[in-house]
Structure formats: structure tokens, C-alpha cells
Motif scaffolding. Sequence first.
Motif, PDB file in Angstrom:
ATOM      1  N   ILE B 278     -24.619 -73.866 -29.267  1.00 15.49           N
ATOM      2  CA  ILE B 278     -25.016 -74.971 -28.398  1.00 15.49           C
ATOM      3  C   ILE B 278     -24.451 -76.281 -28.935  1.00 15.49           C
ATOM      4  O   ILE B 278     -23.949 -77.111 -28.179  1.00 15.49           O
ATOM      5  N   LEU B 279     -24.509 -76.450 -30.257  1.00 15.06           N
ATOM      6  CA  LEU B 279     -23.994 -77.684 -30.848  1.00 15.06           C
ATOM      7  C   LEU B 279     -22.504 -77.854 -30.535  1.00 15.06           C
ATOM      8  O   LEU B 279     -22.052 -78.933 -30.149  1.00 15.06           O
ATOM      9  N   ALA B 280     -21.751 -76.757 -30.672  1.00 16.55           N
ATOM     10  CA  ALA B 280     -20.316 -76.845 -30.404  1.00 16.55           C
ATOM     11  C   ALA B 280     -20.074 -77.291 -28.964  1.00 16.55           C
ATOM     12  O   ALA B 280     -19.201 -78.119 -28.691  1.00 16.55           O
ATOM     13  N   ARG B 281     -20.887 -76.758 -28.036  1.00 12.58           N
ATOM     14  CA  ARG B 281     -20.708 -77.119 -26.628  1.00 12.58           C
ATOM     15  C   ARG B 281     -21.119 -78.562 -26.372  1.00 12.58           C
ATOM     16  O   ARG B 281     -20.444 -79.288 -25.640  1.00 12.58           O
ATOM     17  N   VAL B 295     -24.191 -96.700 -17.089  1.00  9.36           N
ATOM     18  CA  VAL B 295     -23.885 -97.798 -16.168  1.00  9.36           C
ATOM     19  C   VAL B 295     -24.747 -97.691 -14.922  1.00  9.36           C
ATOM     20  O   VAL B 295     -25.261 -98.668 -14.402  1.00  9.36           O
ATOM     21  N   ASP B 296     -24.958 -96.447 -14.490  1.00  7.39           N
ATOM     22  CA  ASP B 296     -25.773 -96.244 -13.291  1.00  7.39           C
ATOM     23  C   ASP B 296     -27.259 -96.401 -13.580  1.00  7.39           C
ATOM     24  O   ASP B 296     -28.091 -96.212 -12.698  1.00  7.39           O
ATOM     25  N   GLY B 297     -27.616 -96.676 -14.830  1.00  9.70           N
ATOM     26  CA  GLY B 297     -29.008 -96.929 -15.166  1.00  9.70           C
ATOM     27  C   GLY B 297     -29.831 -95.700 -15.483  1.00  9.70           C
ATOM     28  O   GLY B 297     -31.054 -95.723 -15.368  1.00  9.70           O
ATOM     29  N   ALA B 298     -29.183 -94.604 -15.868  1.00  6.37           N
ATOM     30  CA  ALA B 298     -29.947 -93.405 -16.212  1.00  6.37           C
ATOM     31  C   ALA B 298     -30.513 -93.546 -17.623  1.00  6.37           C
ATOM     32  O   ALA B 298     -29.809 -93.927 -18.545  1.00  6.37           O
ATOM     33  N   ALA B 299     -31.797 -93.244 -17.783  1.00  6.43           N
ATOM     34  CA  ALA B 299     -32.449 -93.314 -19.093  1.00  6.43           C
ATOM     35  C   ALA B 299     -32.067 -92.084 -19.911  1.00  6.43           C
ATOM     36  O   ALA B 299     -31.564 -91.104 -19.360  1.00  6.43           O
ATOM     37  N   PRO B 300     -32.308 -92.120 -21.229  1.00  6.78           N
ATOM     38  CA  PRO B 300     -31.931 -90.974 -22.078  1.00  6.78           C
ATOM     39  C   PRO B 300     -32.459 -89.637 -21.582  1.00  6.78           C
ATOM     40  O   PRO B 300     -31.727 -88.645 -21.577  1.00  6.78           O
ATOM     41  N   THR B 301     -33.734 -89.585 -21.169  1.00  7.60           N
ATOM     42  CA  THR B 301     -34.253 -88.288 -20.701  1.00  7.60           C
ATOM     43  C   THR B 301     -33.516 -87.831 -19.452  1.00  7.60           C
ATOM     44  O   THR B 301     -33.258 -86.645 -19.278  1.00  7.60           O
ATOM     45  N   GLN B 302     -33.161 -88.796 -18.605  1.00  4.29           N
ATOM     46  CA  GLN B 302     -32.425 -88.418 -17.387  1.00  4.29           C
ATOM     47  C   GLN B 302     -31.035 -87.930 -17.728  1.00  4.29           C
ATOM     48  O   GLN B 302     -30.529 -86.989 -17.130  1.00  4.29           O
ATOM     49  N   ARG B 303     -30.413 -88.564 -18.739  1.00  2.00           N
ATOM     50  CA  ARG B 303     -29.077 -88.109 -19.143  1.00  2.00           C
ATOM     51  C   ARG B 303     -29.155 -86.702 -19.717  1.00  2.00           C
ATOM     52  O   ARG B 303     -28.312 -85.862 -19.457  1.00  2.00           O
ATOM     53  N   LEU B 304     -30.221 -86.455 -20.491  1.00  2.00           N
ATOM     54  CA  LEU B 304     -30.401 -85.115 -21.041  1.00  2.00           C
ATOM     55  C   LEU B 304     -30.545 -84.096 -19.919  1.00  2.00           C
ATOM     56  O   LEU B 304     -29.907 -83.044 -19.905  1.00  2.00           O
ATOM     57  N   TRP B 305     -31.393 -84.450 -18.956  1.00  2.68           N
ATOM     58  CA  TRP B 305     -31.739 -83.504 -17.895  1.00  2.68           C
ATOM     59  C   TRP B 305     -30.598 -83.282 -16.912  1.00  2.68           C
ATOM     60  O   TRP B 305     -30.365 -82.176 -16.458  1.00  2.68           O
ATOM     61  N   HIS B 306     -29.877 -84.377 -16.586  1.00  2.00           N
ATOM     62  CA  HIS B 306     -28.870 -84.266 -15.531  1.00  2.00           C
ATOM     63  C   HIS B 306     -27.453 -84.071 -16.041  1.00  2.00           C
ATOM     64  O   HIS B 306     -26.578 -83.718 -15.289  1.00  2.00           O
ATOM     65  N   ILE B 307     -27.212 -84.345 -17.312  1.00  2.00           N
ATOM     66  CA  ILE B 307     -25.854 -84.145 -17.835  1.00  2.00           C
ATOM     67  C   ILE B 307     -25.810 -83.041 -18.881  1.00  2.00           C
ATOM     68  O   ILE B 307     -25.149 -82.029 -18.710  1.00  2.00           O
ATOM     69  N   THR B 308     -26.572 -83.227 -19.981  1.00  2.00           N
ATOM     70  CA  THR B 308     -26.446 -82.285 -21.097  1.00  2.00           C
ATOM     71  C   THR B 308     -26.825 -80.868 -20.672  1.00  2.00           C
ATOM     72  O   THR B 308     -26.034 -79.934 -20.845  1.00  2.00           O
ATOM     73  N   PRO B 310     -27.200 -79.282 -17.706  1.00  2.00           N
ATOM     74  CA  PRO B 310     -26.294 -78.562 -16.785  1.00  2.00           C
ATOM     75  C   PRO B 310     -24.989 -78.152 -17.452  1.00  2.00           C
ATOM     76  O   PRO B 310     -24.445 -77.096 -17.167  1.00  2.00           O
ATOM     77  N   GLN B 311     -24.487 -79.010 -18.362  1.00  2.00           N
ATOM     78  CA  GLN B 311     -23.244 -78.667 -19.051  1.00  2.00           C
ATOM     79  C   GLN B 311     -23.405 -77.451 -19.954  1.00  2.00           C
ATOM     80  O   GLN B 311     -22.445 -76.802 -20.323  1.00  2.00           O
ATOM     81  N   LEU B 312     -24.648 -77.187 -20.355  1.00  2.00           N
ATOM     82  CA  LEU B 312     -24.881 -76.090 -21.298  1.00  2.00           C
ATOM     83  C   LEU B 312     -25.144 -74.760 -20.609  1.00  2.00           C
ATOM     84  O   LEU B 312     -25.323 -73.740 -21.275  1.00  2.00           O
ATOM     85  N   GLN B 313     -25.223 -74.792 -19.266  1.00  2.00           N
ATOM     86  CA  GLN B 313     -25.634 -73.589 -18.539  1.00  2.00           C
ATOM     87  C   GLN B 313     -24.853 -72.337 -18.941  1.00  2.00           C
ATOM     88  O   GLN B 313     -25.431 -71.290 -19.217  1.00  2.00           O
ATOM     89  N   THR B 318     -24.243 -66.960 -21.791  1.00  2.00           N
ATOM     90  CA  THR B 318     -23.589 -66.107 -22.781  1.00  2.00           C
ATOM     91  C   THR B 318     -24.544 -65.764 -23.915  1.00  2.00           C
ATOM     92  O   THR B 318     -24.656 -64.608 -24.328  1.00  2.00           O
ATOM     93  N   LEU B 319     -25.237 -66.808 -24.416  1.00  2.00           N
ATOM     94  CA  LEU B 319     -26.145 -66.581 -25.533  1.00  2.00           C
ATOM     95  C   LEU B 319     -27.234 -65.590 -25.159  1.00  2.00           C
ATOM     96  O   LEU B 319     -27.580 -64.710 -25.942  1.00  2.00           O
ATOM     97  N   PHE B 320     -27.766 -65.743 -23.950  1.00  2.00           N
ATOM     98  CA  PHE B 320     -28.848 -64.845 -23.559  1.00  2.00           C
ATOM     99  C   PHE B 320     -28.354 -63.408 -23.552  1.00  2.00           C
ATOM    100  O   PHE B 320     -29.017 -62.514 -24.071  1.00  2.00           O
ATOM    101  N   LEU B 321     -27.173 -63.205 -22.996  1.00  2.00           N
ATOM    102  CA  LEU B 321     -26.650 -61.831 -22.937  1.00  2.00           C
ATOM    103  C   LEU B 321     -26.431 -61.270 -24.350  1.00  2.00           C
ATOM    104  O   LEU B 321     -26.915 -60.182 -24.682  1.00  2.00           O
TER     105      LEU B 321
END
Lengths: 301, 391
Positions: B278-281, B295-308, B310-313, B318-321
Amino acid sequence: MTNKAQERRAAQQARPALSREQVELGAARVIKWLLIAFFLLTTAFPFYWMLNLSVRPIGDVLQYPTRLIPTWEQISNFSESYRAVLFDFRFTTFIGNSLLVSLITVTLTLLLAIPGAYAVTRLNFRLKALMSWGILLVYMFPGIVIGIPLFVVYSQLGLRGNLPGLMVIYMSGTLPVALYMLRSYFQTLPAELEEAALIDGCNHLSTIWRVVLPLSVPAVASVALYTFMIAWNEILFAILFLTDTPASWTLPLGLRQLDTQEVPRTYLMAGSVIITVPVIALFFFFERFLTRGLTAGAVKG
Amino acid sequence: MLQTFSWLEILVYAVIWSTIGGLAGFYLFASVNRNPRSGARLGVALGVLLGIGGALVGLIGSAQSAINAALLLWLAALLAGITMNMGRVGLGQHEQRATLRQKIADLAYGLLLPTFVIVFAIVVFPMLWNVVLAFRPILLRDLPTMELFSLDGLTLDNFSRVLSARGFLDTLIRTFIYTITGTLLAILMGLVAALVVKDAFPGLNAVRGFLLFPYIAPIISVVLIWKLMFNAQFGLVNEVVDALGGRRIDFLSAPATAFTMVILFQAWRYFPFCFLFILARIQAIPDDLYEAAKVDGAAPTQRLWHITLPQLQAVFGTLFLLRFIWTFNKFEDVFLLTGGAANTQLITIEIYDQLFSARNVGASAAVALVLAAVLMVVVVIYFRWFLVEER
């Protein structure tokens, strides 16, 4: 009201209320350090505790279960439990067996995997896909399921309790890992260097020896360490095949057989320290290479 | 007097002997600069002839004598290669005659064959042969005298014994619960750890090193330290429980807690693996995404939820499998921790118990076959689901 207080209030009014960004960042900082403390407590502390218990006699442990730092006397007498484990419980033999098995497994694995990985990266042949993916698939096979038929065959051949027989089994586990790790490393090397060597009159084998190998020292080192760790830590096949022959017990099996009511826990922990320290020392020494190897999809566990 | 063999025995012997002979022929011919493929063909023919002929007339009666014969054959090939090279007898001109393409392919086979043979002999072949074993009535005490590859007395008894045994279904269900919860917990812990150490702070390298301890240490030593820390009499954890006014529990042998403990152990030992992935990703996520969100005003929790996240999906998938398969197959962790007592019996431990407690090799192979089949079904379902999701 003094002038200063008025000023301060004015400044407070001028400063906007804390934004969500700032609140969250502040909270995140606190939570982050709490979590770091939690992770250190759960990952590093048990190993410290192992060290701690390995120098304290069982009477002391029972009387002061929470003594976090051993007394000076206990620390200076640490060799007592280690000596007992090494000589009275024949750990020297087990260490010898484990070293023998691990080092030979590492050597043979490298000897076969380096040319093999070169072949699947650089040479073209018809069964290439089958060989490289087929070997990788082996990764997924359950050890215990393979263990039963192997147990049957080894029993008939009289190979149980035989260390070379065990090494072949370990190699079947380490070869795919090594092949896969080395292949992903070789793919990052520029093929031009090897082509130049070939044109200058090297054949493929001497190209591997003179060009590819010197460039792959970090990858080879990390493969060697992983292979060593796999063989050094392995216990399933040791239990299946060696239990009846104490003379050929490896370190993990010997330690497991010590885990009975009669053996003082202090000795057990001393044994655990003996088996753990080499792995952790090697790991810290080579950490840079290793973390990358792990994420390259290595090591089954 | 001629021995009689079943078709399966003939087939197995043919495979084994053609491998042995083929290897010898391949390398012998390559060493004297002749076409290794014709050497391999010759070797296969000679090997099969020698092996099956020897078995038919009773020369090769036991597995041990087969090994001796094989080693003898290889030694002969080695000596032949050396003497022919030194005496310059029978050297060919393969180097000049063969096409470049064939030479390269020959070299590749030469480099890969030993690995392939080891992996096939130790992994693929036993896996297949386990299917036959599961249908044969073999007890542990029969092992020294039994016919290795016979098809006599095939029976379904092993399966009916195993499947109808009380608790087998429970064991299977428990294995699933153990695998799924353990896997999810390990991934969750790995995610939290990765989020904590993703930005630099003093001591980062040391912390990251410590985080990997549970994963790299030998299983036996971490099991022993867990046993001592959770010991009822003097375990540190129970001292804490005591100090908080609770009642001492023998965590690893009390039926109420043991199963939870083995799941926690699984999460604790394998979260570092998930953490590294996960760290590598996370470190590969481009900074622009975060900048734009800021810039769009997203707070840290929102950045975690909406960016980090989804990027880790894909990493989660793979990890689960991977972790699911490896946990499902895992034997030694729970075996060493509890031995399967106190409601922690898993299907892998059942395989071991059938072999050494019930002393029934056939039943053990039957359980192993059930494990392999269930695993295969799960993996197929997972892949179908995963591929559909991807689309």
C-alpha cells in the motif's frame, strides 16, 4: 482594561475561525503520533520482551511479571541461559543443520535462478510463456497439500530425516521467488550492454558472468537474503519430515520441540533470540534492497 | 517372471524415466557440440526402455533402486561427456549447422530445465498424485510396504469418512471466517500504517524497519513470544488485565478467546506485507491530484476519501486475493499457536491430524483435495467478479 488586552481581542477577531483544513491537520498530527506509538508497542515491544525474558530466571518472572528492565545482575548473567540452550539442549547441532540447509539452498537457488531468469528475460523460445508463468503459478500451491504425497514418497525412499531431501523441497519454494524477482530486475537492465558483449565475442554464459551479474549485485543480494530467510524460518516441512530424527532437526524444529512443560521459559526465549537475531540483523543491514524486493511481489508467507 | 503393472503405473514410470533420460541426453549432447534435441529424444527413449524394462523384469523393484538406477545413469552421462570432450571423440558440429534461433532456444531450455524439473517433481506432480492418494485406502503403517503408483482398491471411503465426520463443516466455515477476517484486518492495519508513515518525520526509517519485524521474524519465535505474553499466570497482557480489574484469561487456550486471538495473530503477522504494497502505491499517486483538490477546497479527510482510497482500489484487490490464498493455505501459524484446540481447528490442521493422529494417509489426502478444490472455486469466482468489476 489595558491597552494590551484590547489589542489581543482585536487580533482574535481579525483572525478567521480555524478552517476545517487546520482542524483536521491538527487532529491528524495527534492521531499520527498516537498510532506510531501503538505500532511500535505492538511490533517492536514483543521482541524487546523476548530479550527481557531470555535473561530473567523463571522464578523472577513469576514474582515480578512486569519487571520491564532486568536487574544488572540478571543482565550480567545473561550467558547462563544462552549457554544452557546452546550446549545442554544441543542448539549448536540445530544451528549447524539450519546453516547447512539454508546456505546450500541459497547457493543452489542462485546457481539455477540467475541463468534461468536470464533465459526468460532475454532469450526467445517457444515454451517461454509456459515456463515463466507456470513456475510463477507454483507460488499459489498450498504447502500442506504437497506435503502429503511427498511424505508418502519420502517415506518409501527412506529420505525422511535426510537434509538433502529437505533442501530440494525448499528449492522448489525458493526457485520461483528468485526467478520472479531476478526477472523483474533483469528487465530494467539495458539490453544494449549484453548485445555489445555478445558482439565482442562473449557467449551467453560469459555474458551472464561478466556483464549481467556485476550489474545485478543488489538484486542478487536481496534474492540471496530472501532465500536464506525462507529456508531459515521454514518449519512445516521440517515438522513433517524431520521430527523422528533429532540429529537432523533444524533450528525452528528444535525450538518447537523445546516447548514443553519441563523446559524453563527462560531457555525458550533464549532459543527464540538465537533464531531471530540473525534474520533481523541481516534485514537491517540490507534493508534498502529488501523493501524493494518485497514489493516486487516476492516472498510467500 | 514378468511383473504386471496398471496403465497408470506405466504412465507414471514413463514420465519419470523420460525426464531422467531426457535430461541426461540433452546435456550430454550439448556438451559434445551435437544437437541437444536429438540427444534428449535418444535419452527419453533409452530412459523409458531402461526404466520400464527394468521394472518389468524385476531389476528395478523398489523406489530406492529406481533412484540408484537414475543416479547411475546420470553419472554415466557425466563421465561420457567428460571423456568424449577430453578425448575429442564424437564431437559434432552443431555450433556451425544449427540456426541462431535454435541455438538460442536450446540454450534457454538448458538454463531452465533443472528449475522446471525440480518444480514439477516437487510441486506439480505431488499435487496431481494427491488426487489418486485421496481415493486409496492407505494407513500410515502401510507406507513402507505399499505399492507407490498402484490403482488397486480405489474407494470413496476416505471422502465419506472425512466429510461425514462431525465438525468438518464447522471446520470449513471456521477456516473461511478466519481467512476473510484475518485478511481484511491485515489490509486495514497495513493501510493505517502506510498512511501514518507516508510523510517524512524524524525516526521514520527506524519506525518503518520495526513495522516489518512481525513479518520477517521466524514463525516459531513469534508464536512463542505470543504464548508467553498471553500466558495466564505471568503473561504481561494478563498483568495489564489484572491491573485494570479484569479477570485473568488464558487467551490462547480458552474457547471464548482463542479463535479471536488466532485472527489477531494473523493480522499482526501479515499487516507489514500489506503495508509495503500500500505504501508503494500511495507514494506513486501524483501530487497534482492533491494540489488540485486543495485548490478546490477539499479538506484532508475528503482528500483521503476521494483521492487516496480510490487510487488504492486495485492494490486492495490484489492484496485480498494474495492474502486470501496464502491464509487459506496457512498451516503452521495456528498449528503452533493452539494446535487446533479450543475451537480453532482449521482445514489445514485437519490434514495434519488425519495423517498423524488418525494415522490415515488416504483420509489426509482427501481433506487436502477438498482444500485444493475449495480454493480453486474461490479463486475462479474471485477472478470472474474482479474482471466484471474492472469492465
